[in-house]
Design a protein around this motif. Sequence first.
Motif, mmCIF file in Angstrom:
data_model
loop_
_atom_site.group_PDB
_atom_site.id
_atom_site.type_symbol
_atom_site.label_atom_id
_atom_site.label_comp_id
_atom_site.label_asym_id
_atom_site.label_seq_id
_atom_site.Cartn_x
_atom_site.Cartn_y
_atom_site.Cartn_z
ATOM 1 N N VAL A 191 -4.729 1.591 1.295
ATOM 2 C CA VAL A 191 -3.900 2.739 0.598
ATOM 3 C C VAL A 191 -4.106 3.992 1.373
ATOM 4 O O VAL A 191 -3.170 4.652 1.558
ATOM 5 C CB VAL A 191 -4.236 2.800 -0.888
ATOM 6 C CG1 VAL A 191 -3.136 3.857 -1.497
ATOM 7 C CG2 VAL A 191 -4.027 1.505 -1.507
ATOM 8 N N GLU A 192 -5.545 4.114 1.769
ATOM 9 C CA GLU A 192 -5.609 5.640 2.479
ATOM 10 C C GLU A 192 -4.925 5.363 3.680
ATOM 11 O O GLU A 192 -4.441 6.438 4.325
ATOM 12 C CB GLU A 192 -7.152 5.657 2.536
ATOM 13 C CG GLU A 192 -7.967 5.995 1.396
ATOM 14 C CD GLU A 192 -8.040 5.136 0.218
ATOM 15 O OE1 GLU A 192 -7.871 3.921 0.669
ATOM 16 O OE2 GLU A 192 -8.428 5.327 -0.734
ATOM 17 N N GLN A 193 -4.882 4.362 4.321
ATOM 18 C CA GLN A 193 -4.062 4.035 5.709
ATOM 19 C C GLN A 193 -2.726 4.344 5.372
ATOM 20 O O GLN A 193 -2.033 4.907 6.414
ATOM 21 C CB GLN A 193 -4.384 2.618 6.337
ATOM 22 C CG GLN A 193 -6.024 2.289 6.627
ATOM 23 C CD GLN A 193 -6.022 1.128 7.240
ATOM 24 O OE1 GLN A 193 -5.109 0.689 8.431
ATOM 25 N NE2 GLN A 193 -6.467 -0.028 6.453
ATOM 26 N N ARG A 236 -1.232 6.319 3.141
ATOM 27 C CA ARG A 236 -1.179 7.664 3.018
ATOM 28 C C ARG A 236 -1.049 8.443 4.360
ATOM 29 O O ARG A 236 -0.303 9.606 4.428
ATOM 30 C CB ARG A 236 -2.309 8.182 2.026
ATOM 31 C CG ARG A 236 -2.116 7.731 0.712
ATOM 32 C CD ARG A 236 -2.803 8.615 -0.270
ATOM 33 N NE ARG A 236 -2.560 8.150 -1.688
ATOM 34 C CZ ARG A 236 -3.637 7.584 -2.601
ATOM 35 N NH1 ARG A 236 -4.898 7.067 -1.683
ATOM 36 N NH2 ARG A 236 -3.265 7.018 -3.524
ATOM 37 N N ALA A 237 -2.059 8.034 5.300
ATOM 38 C CA ALA A 237 -2.034 8.909 6.421
ATOM 39 C C ALA A 237 -0.853 8.560 7.331
ATOM 40 O O ALA A 237 -0.415 9.442 7.954
ATOM 41 C CB ALA A 237 -3.602 8.203 7.169
ATOM 42 N N ALA A 290 0.808 -1.124 0.004
ATOM 43 C CA ALA A 290 0.308 -0.039 0.179
ATOM 44 C C ALA A 290 0.621 1.229 -0.015
ATOM 45 O O ALA A 290 0.571 2.108 -0.553
ATOM 46 C CB ALA A 290 -0.969 0.176 1.245
ATOM 47 N N ASP A 313 -9.373 -0.124 2.632
ATOM 48 C CA ASP A 313 -8.793 1.232 2.689
ATOM 49 C C ASP A 313 -7.326 1.420 3.005
ATOM 50 O O ASP A 313 -6.719 2.274 3.719
ATOM 51 C CB ASP A 313 -9.592 2.239 3.393
ATOM 52 C CG ASP A 313 -9.452 1.749 4.974
ATOM 53 O OD1 ASP A 313 -9.204 0.479 5.198
ATOM 54 O OD2 ASP A 313 -9.707 2.631 5.999
ATOM 55 N N GLU A 370 2.080 1.962 -3.569
ATOM 56 C CA GLU A 370 1.003 2.445 -4.272
ATOM 57 C C GLU A 370 0.636 3.822 -3.863
ATOM 58 O O GLU A 370 0.232 4.759 -4.928
ATOM 59 C CB GLU A 370 -0.349 1.595 -4.036
ATOM 60 C CG GLU A 370 -1.539 1.809 -5.056
ATOM 61 C CD GLU A 370 -2.570 0.971 -4.999
ATOM 62 O OE1 GLU A 370 -3.566 1.375 -5.405
ATOM 63 O OE2 GLU A 370 -2.336 -0.209 -4.331
ATOM 64 N N ALA A 371 1.063 4.366 -2.641
ATOM 65 C CA ALA A 371 0.921 5.626 -2.203
ATOM 66 C C ALA A 371 2.079 6.688 -2.703
ATOM 67 O O ALA A 371 2.044 7.691 -2.259
ATOM 68 C CB ALA A 371 0.750 5.613 -0.825
#
Length: 365
Positions: free
Chosen positions: A337-339, A341-342, A158, A335, A161-162
């Motif tokens: 990838v969102e994790q 990014r965070a 992830a 989520d 991907e980020a």
Amino acid sequence: MKNLLVSLDRLADFDEIIDVRTPLEFADDHIPGAINAPVLSNEERVLVGTMYKQVSPFEASRVGAALVARNIAQHLDTTFAGRPRNWRPLIYCWRGGTRSGSVTTVFSMIGWQARQLEGGYKTYRRATLDTLDHLPTTFRYIALTGPTGSGKTRLLHALREAGAQTLDLEQLAAHRGSLLGALPGEPQPSQKWFDTLLVGALRSFDPARPVFVEAESRRIGAISLPLALVESFHRGACVEVEASREDRATFLLHDYAHLFQRPESFKEQLSRLIGLHSRERVSGWHALIDAGREAELARELIDLHYDPAYARSSRQNFSELSRATHMLFRPNGADVVEQARALLARLDSARSAERPPVSPPITPA
């Protein structure tokens, strides 16, 4: 022939790199991008070597020369039939000897701008090992630590991907790194080919940016990691990945699905833990497999095997673990990838806070 020799640093000068060693030698390791055009097959090389020892060097050379000549002719009629007049091939064999020398001579007589790699594959291999002694130390690593089942590999993917730089050692080694980490139907690469792949991965990184790597010990299955790399990420910053026990069990059930499909093989692998665990405990795990109680087995492996092992190894290996950034990860979520990014945002913010403020320039009165 000396005027036809070139050094390893001139690889980029050529249109094509030709490895004339046997298919077995080529499969073990080769210069990236090279094609294999063997002048002796696996069997022919054994034959010539046996003749050299048991008959005479002269007879071995005579038979070998005939085989090499026939194989070069076949390659000229097939593999290299369409090469243009101004083609520039670089040719190598094991040590820059007779095999590559023969091909270079014939190709040069045809009119191609053929050259022979000085020292052959041995020179390349030596350069690879030298590179692995120093290149890994030029990067700043962030190790993803955490117990088995917390989803470190999924987080690593992830992060890539980020937009982060990631070094996926388990992907390069074709192994998940634990006792049960063998990938179904996918053998591990040779140590030499792994080293070649690793150098390629490292050379793709920007030293100004961090490289995320999953926490590993010195070995991944049958593969040994270079000491310079292991020491570098063992003393680097850490992100301790945490997940709930249920999330971890669910993750392991998905990861181990192929093992449950082959219960006898699974039990055999678990039997290797006898010594770390009592026979009675391992027999109990076998019984859970036979009964199809997969979730219960996953939870027991977490509680009784993986977590104690992680507690022992992490304290020994990662000097910055006590100052790790903690991340509660949901490895089964959509989520991820969102994790990731965070997490990157948190790390960037923390690093910015560590930098001393830049004073404005003083303007003369």
